[in-house]
Design an enzyme around this catalytic site. Sequence first.
Site, PDB file in Angstrom:
ATOM      1  N   SER A 403      -1.484  -0.132   8.677  1.00  0.00           N
ATOM      2  CA  SER A 403      -2.647   0.748   8.879  1.00  0.00           C
ATOM      3  C   SER A 403      -2.541   1.488  10.191  1.00  0.00           C
ATOM      4  CB  SER A 403      -3.925  -0.103   8.938  1.00  0.00           C
ATOM      5  OG  SER A 403      -4.053  -0.872   7.789  1.00  0.00           O
ATOM      6  N   HIS A 424       0.042   3.709   2.893  1.00  0.00           N
ATOM      7  CA  HIS A 424      -1.136   3.017   3.427  1.00  0.00           C
ATOM      8  C   HIS A 424      -2.181   2.926   2.330  1.00  0.00           C
ATOM      9  CE1 HIS A 424      -4.880   3.058   6.225  1.00  0.00           C
ATOM     10  NE2 HIS A 424      -4.513   1.820   5.918  1.00  0.00           N
ATOM     11  N   GLU A 436      -2.652   6.943   1.623  1.00  0.00           N
ATOM     12  CA  GLU A 436      -2.112   7.795   2.678  1.00  0.00           C
ATOM     13  C   GLU A 436      -0.598   7.609   2.687  1.00  0.00           C
ATOM     14  OE1 GLU A 436      -4.276   6.482   6.207  1.00  0.00           O
ATOM     15  OE2 GLU A 436      -5.273   8.420   6.341  1.00  0.00           O
ATOM     16  N   ASN A 474      -8.403   6.390   9.427  1.00  0.00           N
ATOM     17  CA  ASN A 474      -8.859   5.447  10.459  1.00  0.00           C
ATOM     18  C   ASN A 474      -9.079   6.131  11.800  1.00  0.00           C
ATOM     19  OD1 ASN A 474      -9.058   3.285   8.761  1.00  0.00           O
ATOM     20  ND2 ASN A 474      -7.009   2.475   9.224  1.00  0.00           N
TER      21      ASN A 474
END
Length: 691
Positions: A403, A424, A436, A474
Amino acid sequence: MPIHQEIVGRILLLRVDNPPVNALSRVERRGLIDGIVRGADEDIDAVVIIGTGASFIAGADIREFGQPPEPPHLPEVVEAIEASTKPVVAAIAGQALGGGLEVALACHYRLASADARLGLPETTLGLIPGAGGTQRLPRLVDPLVAADMVATGKPRNATSALQIGLIDWIAERPLEIEAVERARDVARQSLDGRRLSEGNVATSTATIEALAHLKADTVRKSRGALAPGIAIDLIRLALQSPYDAGVAEERARFLELRSSPQAAALRHIFFAEREAAKGQGGAARSVARVGVIGAGTMGAGIAMSVADAGFPVTLIEQNEAALAAGLDRIARAYGDGVARKRLTSEVAAERRANITGATDYEALAQADLIIEAAFETMEVKDSIFRRLDAVARPEAILATNTSYLDIDAIAAVTDRPGQVVGLHYFSPANVMKLLEIVRGRKTDPAVLATALAFARRTGKIPVVAGVCHGFIGNRMLRAYNREAGLLLLEGATPSRVDKALTDFGMAMGPFAVADLSGIDIGHKGRMVMEPGSYEPAAFRVHDTLVSRGFHGRKTGAGFYLYCDGKVEGDNPEVADIVAAARENFGVEARNIDTHEIVERCIFAAAAEGLQIVKEGIAARPGDVDVVFVNGYGFPRHRGGPIFHLNQAGDVGVAALRGYAQGPFGRWWPSADPHDSNVEMHPRGQSTQDAA
Ligand code: T1G
């Protein structure tokens, strides 16, 4: 492309030919009307409407919706079809969606091939059926079934369509041949009872009451999206009004929604998802065998996601006990899916059989793609990628599910940095659509193209990201959570912030999310970030809660108190922690209205997203919207954070500038999005409309 006309033994075939999905633009609408006029001639006994290629008709051409509607409008087309004096048979292969199904409903008979999917997905575009669908469908199938189809937009397959009476036959011979035969059979029959608009709907108080309950439930689940509730209203209207009145009201509501911000937002995200999934050069390689390393929550979910798409998967764990635990987790998940009737036991068994466990990396020697989903430390990744490099085929692609960690650093420990890519996934990996795809500095374009194709084959919505801390989602989430944390110090409470954002349409508020994922997880992540990369004030309350053992749901208390997994109320300790933080940072509490809460959190995410585009981490603003809608619960009917900021126009940018003057200043690197010289969508339009 026009509608091709062909006569086969006194049967007129009207072929819809507008690749790739036979969407109905003005040309096709005109052609269908001309075809029906031709069908009235003496030498024709019946008409068949059939699509070329894999689709019947996938609906109205969405690309026309950003412009003024052009005649002939679809209602005219469907009325002409139904009024035909010769029987019209719809021959349905593949997709009959939206206006496509409305054309089929106007036909007098419907024949479908086994691969057909029939639905009215207009509400997923912020619309309702605009060519009689809400009035004909409940005259053909059970009104409650009609309401569910229109409100959810979910298509029915051929078997289900036959069961509910949506179609007359499932083809047992090649579709076109059987369609001509069926047309010949019905050519001499009366059309009485075959025109749905002439029928009435059997209704009852129970049905009306059931529709009321369905509407209440639908509105509650819609998180502010308008179309689903309106669609159910129109189904109810069909039960209580003559067809003409119902279809007039349907058209009026359709035109209202067609020009609504929600429809523009949903069109934007529809096209943005497809744009994001397009390759960026490179020829995709074939992937047949997949390996997954790590059978924890993420690894097991990834293995299921891949197995569900029909790939054989080898799942590796470091020892038998861990492997057994992982396989047990998978077996329980499939069993749960069967129990909840999400899949049949046969399908569950088939998918489960695709997964083979092993503890020896040699089992990966034939894999084309290996996805690492182990502990989130560089040491672990380093060790795993060195071993993989030695065992895997030279052409095998090595992917990491990290991540946050640096894909380039991971690639550097292998002799094949061009074959290393980030995949991801979002938890639960077998459910969440977003993926992702993180391209390292040396990731080969063919590897990126392969990852994109693999994502699509496994039903994911891929977005390509460059390497930075947090990639796209994120990193935006940190800006969003930063504002939420500062709002506590400035006077808001966790429940007020959460409610403001769930009322806006977010699936959950930021503090409820923190409690769900574990406040300690975010805390650990912050401790490994370089000093100064975030402000202590924004997360002081989070970090103090962790230091007192309040980690969220898993400890029974975080920002909220929990009992048996349910929220019991606010954690009373939070108020004291916030008061101490205010004193520590010298902040006076003030009343903060809902508007400011929403703007600060959402616009900060948008501004960070624009910065991400400016840095080239994301290819375009639409990609950023796709990430936040599909991975972070942003309401789809608002198009994504950047689209939403764009809809707010200069007012939104002025608000961002205003908030930048607050006690903690701005987070986003540029003064406001326009300083980032990133081409936002032309004011108030979606990328597609602007095309
Ligand atoms: N109009 C225009 N383009 C469309 C389109 C449409 N309806 N559907 C798909 N495309 C394009 C898409 O943008 C992509 O383009 C290519 O086709 C392949 O699509 C009056 C008002 C049919 C299940 O909501 O659900 O009728 O990127 O990648 O995965 O009441 O497309 O190649 O340039 O999605 O195989 C109702 C929307 C319209 C169906 C195929 N219909 N489409 O999925 O391919 S409103 C829909 C889909 C309406 C009436 C109302 C899917 C698909 P490009 P794709 P796919």
